[in-house]
Design an enzyme around this catalytic site. Structure first.
Site, PDB file in Angstrom:
ATOM      1  N   ASN A  88    -140.796  -0.971 -34.975  1.00  0.00           N
ATOM      2  CA  ASN A  88    -140.191   0.140 -35.436  1.00  0.00           C
ATOM      3  C   ASN A  88    -140.242  -0.113 -37.018  1.00  0.00           C
ATOM      4  O   ASN A  88    -140.669   0.678 -37.959  1.00  0.00           O
ATOM      5  CB  ASN A  88    -138.923   0.027 -34.721  1.00  0.00           C
ATOM      6  CG  ASN A  88    -137.908   1.282 -35.600  1.00  0.00           C
ATOM      7  OD1 ASN A  88    -138.352   2.202 -36.542  1.00  0.00           O
ATOM      8  ND2 ASN A  88    -136.651   1.178 -35.115  1.00  0.00           N
ATOM      9  N   ASP A  89    -139.312  -1.150 -37.628  1.00  0.00           N
ATOM     10  CA  ASP A  89    -139.066  -1.313 -38.918  1.00  0.00           C
ATOM     11  C   ASP A  89    -140.249  -1.475 -39.856  1.00  0.00           C
ATOM     12  O   ASP A  89    -140.242  -1.209 -40.875  1.00  0.00           O
ATOM     13  CB  ASP A  89    -138.193  -2.431 -39.168  1.00  0.00           C
ATOM     14  CG  ASP A  89    -136.677  -2.539 -38.550  1.00  0.00           C
ATOM     15  OD1 ASP A  89    -136.563  -1.356 -38.207  1.00  0.00           O
ATOM     16  OD2 ASP A  89    -136.383  -3.521 -38.176  1.00  0.00           O
ATOM     17  N   VAL A  90    -141.442  -1.984 -39.222  1.00  0.00           N
ATOM     18  CA  VAL A  90    -142.671  -2.359 -39.770  1.00  0.00           C
ATOM     19  C   VAL A  90    -143.412  -0.958 -40.041  1.00  0.00           C
ATOM     20  O   VAL A  90    -144.500  -1.063 -40.813  1.00  0.00           O
ATOM     21  CB  VAL A  90    -143.561  -3.419 -39.404  1.00  0.00           C
ATOM     22  CG1 VAL A  90    -142.624  -4.729 -39.375  1.00  0.00           C
ATOM     23  CG2 VAL A  90    -143.922  -2.971 -37.965  1.00  0.00           C
TER      24      VAL A  90
END
Lengths: 458, 93
Positions: free
Chosen positions: A386-388
């Site tokens: 998600n974050d990446v």
């Protein structure tokens, strides 16, 4: 004569360690390199047994046997997903061993220690104790024994600073009064507590940095022990490991766009509640798709880039993903894997997890190599990450991950997210990609979804 | 220890740091986990000091030494074995 032979053996060991590390520059030679390195260790151990200071052997044999059995057991039973905590644990053991070497040397020389001996012994004990206790906390966090959330309390920094000052003050006092062993104990105990308190406030997402840093510390502790014993082999080896840990720490910090100070003292990921409450209100707007929809898109693609995240490893879906990739390849679809530097829980972790599932390493691409390719990709298949992939890192200066380099999946023609739910990622941040018209959200367990896709495409 | 001797130790240390940076910056990201577990095993070299402490004819240092030997050995054995386990899995198509 014997002394010279021993020192010559140490030199051979040091050379073998360097050759071993050098051979790690390619996956082809890496395994042989590890063997040379282990051979170097064996030579060093055997050579040491001929030191004239060693009089009795029975305890040495017991220690070596017990350690070997436990070590062999750990190495066989550990799962690849558990690699970060295992490295953390072993770092700690190394640190503890160095501390004990320092303590033993102090007892041996007591009370006639000169300036040089006192200072190097203090360094060994302090660095070793911090490495030990810090590694144990990191191990606990990664293993889930200690909360992965950053733990903070009032006056934390001032308290830590105070302890640090006591260590410095005590050390200076000891240099002139090396016989006052009380201060030695005080320094050892404070260093131990400091190690715990320094790692507790660091969030789970930052553990890759912490593990790398502790790796460096364990090398430095060995190096300091080398100064205590005037043993060149320990000094060289400790310096190598120290350098290695520092390089990895820098790489990890850069991959998250964070300074080391920010990681150490920033308590990152603490304000999760605020971000997730925004997420639930948006949930209604997101449309879910079925594996059928996704399989049609995948089948008609010419280039699919798979973005694996830690969620994939948690679901143990690596093998299924490899199967999916192979089926697509048989249908003439080109498949590549995009690996973000912080995709796993330690540097290079995702590569190991995929290697375990027999994914060839030449299909894995680093961030800088794969980012220009997303433009011509038909599908970016994001599994448990998600974050990446979050563009907020580029265009929302208020986002906690602002400035972090990301995988540019938003450039692909279609983005397929395999996600358990709408819960935000590890850093506790919403991802605006979920709301794009070209995004297909497939909710559910990553493994189940991949298996469904495999069956549909067969 | 004479100052000259100390200086040689520092020489060795500084040069080793440079060698370390040079060699390790060439390790590709795909091998960073084996690099960590492998260098971790190498840091178990402190076992040399532990062995000397154990073999000495002094009860208290022997006791401390034997604990150090056990932990350093776990570090060395598990470190190398697990690194080998990982590297074995890396293969080209």
């Amino acid at each position: 004569m014997q002394e010279n032979l021993i020192n010559l053996s140490y030199l051979i060991s040091a050379v073998l360690f360097i050759i071993g590390l050098k051979m790690l520059s390619s996956p082809k030679t890496a395994r042989a390199g590890n063997f040379y390195s282990a051979l170097g260790m064996l030579i060093a151990i055997v050579a040491t047994l001929f030191e004239k200071e060693i009089i009795s052997y029975q305890f040495i044999i017991i220690g070596l046997l017990v350690g070997s059995i436990i070590g062999a057991f750990i190495s066989v039973t550990v799962k690849m997903t558990e690699m970060p905590q295992m490295v953390g644990l072993l770092n700690g053991f190394g640190g503890l061993a160095s501390t004990l070497v320092g303590v033993a040397e102090y007892i041996k020389q007591y009370p006639n220690l000169n300036f040089y001996e006192t200072s190097t012994i203090i360094l060994t004990i302090a660095i070793g104790a911090i490495t030990f206790s810090g590694s144990m906390v990191a191990y606990g966090k990664l293993q889930g024994i200690v909360s992965g959330q950053p733990i903070t309390y009032p006056f934390q920094k001032i308290f830590n600073l105070l302890q640090f000052l006591v260590v410095i003050g005590g050390s200076i006092f000891l240099l002139f009064h090396p016989e006052s062993y009380i201060w030695f104990i005080v320094i050892g105990v404070i260093a131990f507590i400091l190690g715990i308190l320094l790692v507790l406030p660091i969030g789970g997402a930052d553990m890759p940095v912490v593990i790398s840093l502790l790796n460096s510390y364990s090398g430095m502790a060995g190096c300091a022990a080398g100064f205590v014993l005037s043993n060149y082999c320990l000094i060289i080896t400790g310096a190598l490991v120290g350098a290695s840990g520092i390089i990895l720490t820098q790489i990890m910090c850069k991959a998250m766009n964070r300074s080391l100070t920010n990681v150490m003292f920033g308590a990152f990921g603490k304000k999760v509640e605020e971000a997730s409450s925004v997420g639930t209100s948006k949930q209604i707007a997101v449309q879910g798709y079925t594996p059928d929809d996704a399989s049609i898109v995948l089948e008609s693609a010419s280039l699919v880039i798979i973005v694996p995240g830690y969620g994939l490893a948690v679901a143990q879906a690596q093998h299924n993903v490899r199967e999916l990739a192979e089926i697509l390849e048989k249908k003439g679809v080109e498949v590549k894997y995009a690996i973000h530097p912080v995709a796993g829980r330690m540097p290079g972790h995702m590569n190991v997890l995929l290697a375990e599932a027999n994914v060839p390493y030449d299909k894995l691409y680093e961030m800088d190599a794969i980012n220009p390719e997303f433009e011509r990709a038909d599908v970016a298949l994001v599994i448990g990450a998600n974050d990446v992939t979050n563009p907020a890192a580029k265009n929302n200066s208020k986002s906690p991950i602002y400035g972090m380099p990301i995988l540019e999946v938003e450039k692909a023609k279609t983005i397929i997210f395999l996600k358990r739910s709408m819960a935000p990622g590890f850093a506790g941040i919403e991802n605006e990609l979920f709301l794009l018209p070209k995004t297909m959200m497939l909710f559910g367990d990553a493994k189940d979804t991949v298996v469904k896709l495999v069956n549909l495409l067969k | 220890m004479a100052f000259g001797e100390f200086l040689i130790t520092i020489y060795i240390f500084v040069l080793a740091v440079f060698v370390g940076f040079e060699v390790i910056s060439k390790v590709p990201p795909t091998l960073h986990t084996p690099l960590m577990s492998g260098s971790n095993a190498i840091s178990g070299i402190t076992i040399v000091g532990a062995l000397i402490a154990t073999g000495d004819n002094n009860t208290s240092t022997t006791l401390i030494g034997i604990i150090a030997v056990v932990f350093a050995t776990i570090n060395v054995v598990a470190g190398y074995a697990v690194t080998d386990r990982m590297l074995k899995m890396f293969r080209k198509k």
